[in-house]
Design an enzyme around this catalytic site. Sequence first.
Site, PDB file in Angstrom:
ATOM      1  N   CYS A   1       1.689  -3.301   1.801  1.00  0.00           N
ATOM      2  CA  CYS A   1       0.783  -3.474   2.928  1.00  0.00           C
ATOM      3  C   CYS A   1      -0.551  -3.955   2.379  1.00  0.00           C
ATOM      4  CB  CYS A   1       0.622  -2.143   3.656  1.00  0.00           C
ATOM      5  SG  CYS A   1      -0.370  -2.277   5.163  1.00  0.00           S
TER       6      CYS A   1
ATOM      7  N   CYS B   1       4.365  -3.628  10.381  1.00  0.00           N
ATOM      8  CA  CYS B   1       3.272  -3.382   9.444  1.00  0.00           C
ATOM      9  C   CYS B   1       2.348  -2.271   9.931  1.00  0.00           C
ATOM     10  CB  CYS B   1       2.460  -4.646   9.188  1.00  0.00           C
ATOM     11  SG  CYS B   1       1.285  -4.406   7.834  1.00  0.00           S
TER      12      CYS B   1
END
Length: 415
Positions: free
Chosen positions: A352, A160
């Site tokens: 995200c 991430c």
Amino acid sequence: MKSHYEILVIGGGTGGIMTAARFLQEDKSLKVGIIEPSDTHYYQPAWTLVGAGTYDYKKTARPMASVIPKRATWIRDYATGFKPGENIVTTQSSGDISYDYLVVAPGLAYDWSLVPGLGEAMDKGVVCSNYTDPEHTWEVLKKFKGGTALFTQPATTIKCGGAPQKIMYLAESYFRRAGVRDKTTVVFATPGTTIFGVPEVKKTLLEIVDRKDINLRFGYKLEKVDGPNQIAWYSFMDHEHEYNHKDIKLEKDGNLTGVHYDLLHTAPPSAAPKFIQESPLANEAGWLDVDKHTLQHPKYSNVFALGDVAGIPAAKTGAAIRKQVPVVIGNILQLRSNNILGSKTYHGYSSCPIVSDYGKMVLAEFDYDNKFTPDPKLKMMLIGDSSKEHWRLWMLKKYGLPYLYWNKMLKGKDV
């Protein structure tokens, strides 16, 4: 006699559990095995919130036995290598395990040797990471009395890519609440060229950076960390530049520039697990070699990969896995029945959730081309533009996504 499975999955993380569960939903008679040594399964996306004191770490963990699909066989062991020509995975204690189809999803590994000094300093004193110990991050934030709060990341691939800046936004808010913001310089040093690759999201994040008065330093490659003297050492990449300059204490050592910090948060330097890097299935960079659309190995047609270990140019997130799993399932089922690949393809989707403040979030959804691709279902939540901050997106992050994860995704249901 060695064990044999029609579907063998390596990894009991998001990708592995989802894949096994989906296969068994499609065909309850399939013999599915999951190689996974860990006792505990974590919902890691919530660790950002744990590090900011707004989520209970205990709620992110469940016993691995509780998430392994009931009809699957849990092989509590480490995969150690591959003999793909013989359809065999070698293990640490269980011997050779053979398969008809193999799905490789062990995640990535932290390699502290890539940033000397960081491993020794990590999770001690003022050095923290939500990736490794989010509870320590929260303790560091609470004890911080001002100075340079440095948020950074290595030049390696990480889980991430937005996570190192999420905790920065929350920390800045916490410093205001705690009355130390006026004594604090918040710095984000990244090897990247921009705050985010999706133009719509970049625009919003720069507005947030302006509001929070954060110093962005691009082209900063983290080379080593001097924990005792609290200095992070960087080399400069060819795109080095600053946004919203702040005077901070710097050191020089040859070609390296040292940034003095009073708080350091970073992601660990990451790579594919060693048994993947050293295998005949790896590409030149050490990741598992697969086609970026079909997720099938180019040489061994019964081998697929998904999640963090896959050698594809997609963000390494659980959201990406959510779109990859149906592609792998469809392809393998078609290969089993018709000896052809299925028609589903993966276009690089990832998302995200960028928490920008307590009670606010931006949701960046994008594909291989960094094209903004918001989920139409967000309209049902009365969210018109998810590239902007919204309190409903915060509610999704804190309450909605964990519920969907435990109750839908890991049970193989469409989300």
